[in-house]
Design a protein around this motif. Structure first.
Motif: not given
Lengths: 128, 445, 486
Positions: A20, A48, A50-51, A72-74, A103-107
């Motif tokens: 991820n 963090e 957002s896309k 989106s992610g950290k 680190e993806l929050s929404d693959e």
């Protein structure tokens, strides 16, 4: 030229996903457009986003271009080598010139990105 | 009016014919055009000069103990002579480096001198003045420490600078906390308390030496701030950098942005402008620095040369995301400073600073012997200090003016106390002038 | 210009311990600064005599090119002649030593000069009042935009957006950001002007102002300026005019009569004060009555009879934007210029500036591409389209002009023109000088076809040749670090 396993954005970023964690950089086309890159302003680890947020800036002598995060992610890692050697972005944009890892929050967001094929079509159109 | 216009009427006529446009101003709709000439009379050069001579004479320049941000210093003739060479004075910003090496090398030399004087790593090529340099420094600190939103400013900073900072910050949603003073220097206890009560501070700005002349306790302040948050930035604001000929510079104490006013270096008071804002920082923060900067490089033949660099930070490239909107700076004032500092040199700079300090100590000693005036600073000062009086200051001032002396700057001018004034002694003052002032002090009741 | 020396060392490299360029008497008992804040060790200033300082800076000056050296057609910069009386005026002792914190009765001459200049600038712009506090054009923009913000705030809402045409100077969007606004870019139409329909769509109650340069950076007059102002005013949005190009308008139109609410002037452009290699400039802001309560303090008031003073009591003022009152000595030079020219002279200035620019345009339009065909005023923008096919770019053309003793025009601006070559000859050029420039430009266009290499390698005769800007930005060396730094 453009690795099949990467995904791309219209703003000329690429992302390579392992597990991820996504590694992000700018495409060969982008580095050619920018010319000699002299500085990369890196994001901070643990931030963090957002896309589509602006996370970094790539500067050439006469231009400054924002880098937008493709997913989106950290931020989990940044390429500190770029601080002393921004030229890596010109020399090896798809490899040693990576900019940060996220680190993806929404693959699921990956599906919205371009494949190598459609990206190549895009830049072909831009060139015309 | 025609002395600055090199076209003859015949040439104008012929050129217009060649253009083939009947009405040169045809792009401008008739309805908008003025029907009458501007109501301004033309003057011969003699008339202009006479007009200004008259105005200049309306100004009265006295033996002056005024400072408070602008200082009377002796300026060697070579500064005026060299800086008014047309190649420097009438050149544009050095965007074409091949024909601007003179300006560019001078900027590089200036940057080096300012770094060395302040013991900092990087200097830009100038800001408008000390006040805007402070406002820009705070905005720079904000860009470095992104997540916090409050700046703490010592009340020991020049009141006009604080006003300008407030103007600049007001629309950007940045909070300002003012730090209280104790004995005319930042109160350490109050600073500690502010830091313990507020987690949102990204920078602490301190006058060094401060507006009242006091040498602030940076050795205590910087570690306090760094303990609070290692990313938080201490900014110093200096109105009289000649002080660093005898006083340890901000860079010795871990200050990350040292800014201020360098008019003292080869520029006239000029009723407050043009001045010379300076801004220096560390290598680490250079990409967040506002303003132009010159860098060393090589040409196609491998020869050393200089260019304006790190331009991608600036408004002409980064537009709404630029580090500042500054474009024109104070380049010529900067050149004068470079020439002035070259003339002073290592020993001259130290000696002149020592002379300013010694005159000031002489004045302090003698003023403290008078009945109605006393010096208030408890910390060391450089060439400027705060005096309190129990006589009516304005009457005292008028008496001084009658005797050709301007005794110093009334704090009431800044909306502060009516019984206090700032007194400055530079090398243009001698002990006789000080004795005269002290005599007047002794004569008032 | 032109120095006989190959190169000039840095002043630090000329330094020899024990020398100084100044002799300082010490007519007081020396006291040593003591205690924990005493400075120790070397500072790192050079040690040279006056002779070496004079020679060093004289030789450096000879590596520069000023407007007294010749043609300087930098578009949008208005590099006009700097009258020599200006310098004499600004170096009169009475002004030089005038301290900003002196009591008002000691500075009546300074205050009067400010007042007289403000009145003239209002007459020239058709505005009601003027502040001299901003130190440069961008500083004036910021002052004006902050006044606009205060105007809206007083009405209950500062609003969110500022509209800016895509042809604008970079300072406009940067300024808007620093005044707390977000920028919305307005596209230019095919004539290079603001697209009225695009503007109508963009203006609403969230828009604080439009920042308009008129004539714009293509040299094109925004002939719909009144309509533009009306569209804005209908929603109580204001019109800010960037006065950078006022040299095209003086004495011909007054912005105050075209619906402009507030504008700045660049005294170092239109009003002949020297650029000084980057500054100091001066950026007075002229505005209509409805913005007067918000102007920076202090405000000069009074007259010759009752004396001049400064009023700090403007409760709605944006505050101060400068430590004192602005670049006073610079404003004196502009006043001297305006007085010398008079109203008729200023109009003739505008006429000649526009004439020269259009003459250049006419003579060069077959040699260089004109991306916008609209009629222009005081400047003309070409690009390198015709030369591109020979592999020659705008940069090469600019550098080749240096070989012929001409300062290059502004290049690569405005951004909406690819490879822009922006020429502003000003009124200060004789026909002889302009013809020389035109012939040179034609010759360079010819060379671009016949011998492009000679352009690529230009300039050939300067103290240094093309410099490596990438190296400078990648590995910044921003100060001299001692011997072996070369």
């Amino acid at each position: 030229m453009y690795p099949k396993e990467f995904r791309y954005t219209k703003d000329h970023e690429w992302i390579k996903v392992e597990g991820n964690i996504g590694t992000v950089g700018i495409t060969d086309y982008a580095q050619k457009q920018l010319g000699d890159i002299v500085y990369v302003e890196l994001p901070e680890v643990d931030d963090e986003f957002s896309k589509g947020d602006e996370v970094a800036t790539v500067e050439s002598v006469k231009a400054a271009s924002p880098i937008f995060i493709p997913v989106s992610g950290k931020i989990v890692e940044v390429n500190e080598e770029l601080e002393d050697s921004p030229e890596l972005l010109n020399q090896d944009p798809h490899g040693k010139g990576w900019i940060f890892k996220v680190e993806l929050s929404d693959e699921g967001e990956l599906d919205e990105l371009l494949t190598a094929e459609s990206y190549e079509e895009l830049i072909k159109a831009e060139g015309e | 009016m025609s002395r600055f216009l090199p076209l003859s009427d015949r040439e104008r006529e012929n050129m217009l014919k060649e253009i083939g446009r009947e009405d040169l101003f045809s792009p401008i709709p008739q309805g908008l055009r003025l029907k009458e000439d501007l109501k301004i009379k033309a003057h011969s050069e003699k008339e202009v000069l006479d007009f200004f001579k008259n105005l200049a004479e309306m100004n009265k320049n006295l033996t002056s103990f005024a400072g408070a941000g602008v200082y009377h210093h002796f300026i060697p003739s070579a500064v005026d002579y060299l800086s008014t060479r047309e190649e420097f004075l009438t050149a544009y910003t050095p965007y074409q480096p091949e024909i601007s090496q003179g300006t560019l090398q001078a900027i590089f030399e200036y940057q080096t001198m300012m770094c060395n004087i302040l013991n900092m790593e990087v200097s830009n090529a100038s800001m408008y003045d000390g006040a805007t340099a402070l406002a820009e420094s705070i905005l720079m600190a904000k860009r470095i420490v992104k997540k916090k939103n409050t700046v703490a400013i010592s009340k020991g900073i020049h009141p006009h600078y604080i006003k300008v900072v407030k103007t600049y910050l007001k629309n950007l949603g940045i909070n300002i906390i003012e730090l209280e003073l104790k004995d005319y220097a930042t109160d350490i206890e109050s600073l500690k308390q502010t830091l313990s009560e507020n987690g949102d501070i990204f920078a602490v700005a301190i006058g060094y030496p401060n507006f009242f002349g006091s040498v602030e306790d940076l050795k205590t302040i910087v570690p306090l701030v760094k303990e609070y948050d290692k990313k938080a930035i201490v900014i110093t604001s200096t109105t009289e950098p000649l002080a660093f000929g005898v006083i340890a510079p901000p860079g010795d104490f871990g200050v990350e942005i040292a800014c201020g006013e360098a008019q003292s270096f080869g520029n006239y008071p000029g009723f407050g402008g043009p001045l010379l804002g300076f801004l220096t920082t560390t290598q680490k923060h250079v990409r967040q620095m506002p303003g132009r900067v010159a860098g060393q490089t090589v040409d196609v033949d491998g020869k050393r040369g200089y260019v304006l660099t790190l331009s991608a930070r600036e408004q002409h490239i980064k537009r709404e995301r630029a580090t500042s909107n500054i474009c024109s700076n104070q380049g010529w004032c900067m050149l004068r400073a470079t020439i002035y500092l070259s003339l002073l040199g290592e020993e001259g700079f130290k000696k002149l600073a020592s002379l300013n300090y010694s005159l000031s100590e002489y004045a302090k000693d003698n003023i403290n012997k008078t009945k109605h005036f006393k010096v208030l600073n408890t910390k060391p000062t450089f060439n400027e200090f705060l005096v309190q009086t129990d006589v009516d200051f304005l009457k005292f001032r008028d008496l001084c003016i009658e005797k050709g002396v301007f005794p110093g700057v009334h704090l009431a001018k800044f909306g502060l106390d009516k019984d206090k004034f700032l007194l400055t002694t530079t090398e243009v003052i001698d002990t006789e002038d000080i004795d005269t002032l002290v005599e007047i002090m002794e004569s008032v009741k | 210009m032109k120095t006989l020396r190959e190169k000039e060392k840095l002043i630090f490299e000329l330094s020899v311990e024990g020398k100084s360029g100044i002799d300082i008497e010490f007519p007081v008992e020396k006291k040593d600064f003591q205690g924990e804040y005493k400075r120790g060790g070397k500072i790192g200033l050079p040690e040279v005599s006056e002779v070496e300082v004079v020679r060093h800076f004289t030789r450096l000056s000879k590596m520069n090119y000023g407007v007294d050296d010749g043609f300087y057609p930098l578009g949008s910069c208005t590099m006009k002649h700097n009258p020599k009386m200006n310098e004499k005026v600004a170096s009169m002792e009475g002004f030089l030593h005038s301290h900003p914190m002196f009591s008002y009765n000691l500075v009546q001459g300074s205050l009067k000069a400010m007042k007289v200049l403000q009145n003239y600038l209002c007459e020239i712009t058709g505005m009601d009042q003027c502040t001299l506090q901003p130190a440069a054009g961008a500083h004036g923009e910021l002052t004006g935009m902050m006044m606009i913000r205060k105007y809206h705030e007083k009405k209950g809402n500062p609003r969110k957006y500022v509209l800016i045409p895509d042809s604008a100077h970079g300072t406009n969007p940067a300024t808007s950001t620093f005044a707390g606004y977000q920028v919305i870019e307005i596209k230019s139409d095919e004539t290079g002007c603001v697209d009225l329909n695009a503007l109508k769509e963009a203006v609403n109650e969230d828009v604080a102002a439009l920042m308009l340069t008129n004539p714009n950076t293509l040299g094109v007059f925004e002939k719909n300026i009144k309509e533009i102002a009306d569209i804005l005013h209908e929603k109580d949005a204001l019109l800010y005019m960037d006065g950078a190009n006022m040299n095209a308008l003086m004495g011909v139109v007054k912005p105050g009569e075209m619906g402009v609410d507030v504008m700045h002037l660049n005294l170092h452009k239109t009003f002949s004060t020297p650029h000084g290699g980057g500054g100091p400039g001066s950026g007075p802001v002229c505005f209509k009555k409805h913005l007067a309560p918000f102007q920076p303090v202090p405000v000069v008031e009074g007259d010759e009879k009752d004396g001049y003073t400064m009023n700090w009591n403007y409760p709605d003022s944006i505050g101060k934007v400068h430590g004192f009152y602005g670049n006073f000595l610079v404003t004196l030079k502009a006043l001297a210029y305006i007085m010398a020219m008079g109203g008729k002279g200023l109009k003739q200035t505008t006429y000649d500036a526009v004439l020269n620019a259009n003459y250049v345009r006419e003579k060069l339009k077959d040699y260089y591409n004109l991306p916008f065909k609209s009629e222009t005023l005081h400047e003309v923008v070409f690009n390198d389209k015709y030369q591109e096919e020979h592999g020659v770019t705008t940069l090469d053309i600019a550098k080749r002009l240096i070989d012929y003793g001409i300062h290059p025009p502004t290049i690569y601006f405005p951004l909406i023109v690819h490879g822009a070559i922006m020429i502003e000859p000003t009124e200060s050029e004789s026909k002889e000088e302009i013809d020389y420039f035109i012939e040179t430009m034609k010759k360079v266009a010819e060379e671009a076809k016949e011998n492009p290499q000679i352009l690529k390698e230009a300039p050939h005769f300067t103290p240094v040749r093309r410099l490596d800007e990438t190296l400078a930005a990648r590995k910044p060396v921003l100060k001299w670090k001692g011997e072996g730094n070369d």
